[in-house]
Write an enzyme that holds these catalytic residues in place. Structure first.
Site, PDB file in Angstrom:
ATOM      1  N   LYS A 139      -6.884   7.044  14.688  1.00 25.30           N
ATOM      2  CA  LYS A 139      -7.682   6.735  14.053  1.00 25.30           C
ATOM      3  C   LYS A 139      -9.179   6.680  14.576  1.00 25.30           C
ATOM      4  CE  LYS A 139      -9.524   2.877  13.673  1.00 25.30           C
ATOM      5  NZ  LYS A 139      -9.652   1.477  13.708  1.00 25.30           N
ATOM      6  N   CYS A 209      -6.854  -6.020  -2.910  1.00 25.45           N
ATOM      7  CA  CYS A 209      -4.896  -5.184  -1.468  1.00 25.45           C
ATOM      8  C   CYS A 209      -4.994  -6.133  -1.015  1.00 25.45           C
ATOM      9  CB  CYS A 209      -4.935  -3.899  -2.136  1.00 25.45           C
ATOM     10  SG  CYS A 209      -3.155  -3.951  -1.900  1.00 25.45           S
ATOM     11  N   CYS A 219      -5.435  -6.045 -10.649  1.00 21.82           N
ATOM     12  CA  CYS A 219      -5.872  -4.876 -10.024  1.00 21.82           C
ATOM     13  C   CYS A 219      -6.125  -4.477 -11.079  1.00 21.82           C
ATOM     14  CB  CYS A 219      -4.579  -4.881  -8.830  1.00 21.82           C
ATOM     15  SG  CYS A 219      -4.480  -2.571  -8.503  1.00 21.82           S
ATOM     16  N   CYS A 225       1.869   0.176  -9.905  1.00 20.95           N
ATOM     17  CA  CYS A 225       2.216  -0.637  -8.238  1.00 20.95           C
ATOM     18  C   CYS A 225       4.147  -1.032  -7.919  1.00 20.95           C
ATOM     19  CB  CYS A 225       1.247  -1.404  -8.057  1.00 20.95           C
ATOM     20  SG  CYS A 225       1.740  -1.291  -6.367  1.00 20.95           S
TER      21      CYS A 225
END
Ligand code: SF4
Length: 292
Positions: A139, A209, A219, A225
């Site tokens: 990452k 989130c 959201c 979702c």
């Protein structure tokens, strides 16, 4: 053999909504992420080193704490030579209380020595070499390539990107760890969005989130979702605390994103208590275009 292209059915619309929710750019990552922690006046190789250092400090640490530590280090002189010339006790005082600060002092010393010996004091310009550095995982390597070298080598998947991609169903099958998520996302997400997605989802994960109790009711993606309004997973026990000066025995040399999920989720929960969620007036419906 021709492989069938797969992509999540609603991703363009969802991506557009996340852009809209992130339009005020007021998440911690927007002002204190690794892109904001280096000295813009420093020579290029020093800027790149400072990007790498801020990424190393940022794992399992609130953005505010990382930014403060980077400010201390920069005031002291955040160069390879200066880190090598500084004793561990002083370095520890400069970066405290970043998560696992003792380990990170060691990593900074070891990495600086390697950079001086093998890379002429600069940071390497490929992922394969970056992940050889102590304390640097995939990452960080992809983010360093992006921020320090302005090259997109892959998607920087941290715990936010991992969690949200899974919640939104952006993966053909659920991924167990951030590395799996990175590979799965890179199979279908257009390359021109690889840089943006990290910034987009990290801030979205800090403000809306959330790891625990996501704010689905505000959201814009709540109607598409698959995870909307589902109860959050139970809190798992943490190993050590980002705020503890004691190093955790479970801390691994390679800070692979998958190894830090639980702790980072916990610290993210703390840092992301939403003081400001995007204003209602900004929740205008956009045309949901993803520019690519
Ligand atoms: S609806 Fe809830 S779980 Fe889904 S993306 Fe939005 S905040 Fe996250």
């Amino acid at each position: 053999m021709k492989t069938e292209h797969w992509e999540p059915p609603d991703w363009k619309k969802q991506f557009g909504f996340i852009r809209e929710m992130r339009s005020s750019r007021d998440a911690p990552v927007d002002s204190m992420g690794a892109e904001k922690c280096y000295d813009p006046e420093a020579p290029a190789h020093v800027r790149r080193f400072q990007v790498l250092v801020s990424l190393m400090l940022s794992s399992q640490t609130k953005d505010q704490v990382t930014a403060a530590a980077m400010q201390n280090l920069r005031a002291h002189g955040c160069t390879v030579e200066n880190i090598l010339a500084t004793d561990e006790k002083t370095l520890g005082k400069l970066i405290y209380p970043v998560g696992f600060w003792r380990n990170k002092v060691n990593y900074l010393k070891l990495t600086s020595a390697m950079l001086q010996k093998e890379f002429g004091g600069d940071i390497p310009n490929c992922v394969e070499e970056l992940v050889r550095l102590p304390g640097v995982g995939p990452k960080m390597a992809h983010l360093a390539m992006n921020i320090a070298w302005d090259q997109v080598s892959g998607i920087g998947v941290d715990t936010h990107v991992h969690r949200i991609a899974n919640r939104l169903g952006w993966l053909r099958k659920p991924a167990k760890n951030p590395e799996e998520t990175r590979k799965a996302l890179e199979e279908w997400l257009p390359r021109e969005l690889w840089r943006e997605i990290n910034w987009l989802l990290v801030g979205f994960g800090q403000q809306v989130c959330l790891p625990i109790n996501p704010l689905c009711s505000v959201c814009l993606n709540q109607h598409s979702c698959p995870s909307a309004h589902k109860s959050s997973p139970p809190k798992k026990p943490t190993v050590g605390s980002p705020h503890s000066p004691s190093p955790s025995p479970s801390f691994k040399v390679k800070t692979e994103p998958g190894q830090e999920t639980v702790d980072r989720d916990e610290r993210t929960k703390m840092e992301s208590l939403p003081t400001t969620v995007f204003p209602t007036t900004q929740r205008r419906r956009q045309k949901n275009k993803v520019n690519h």
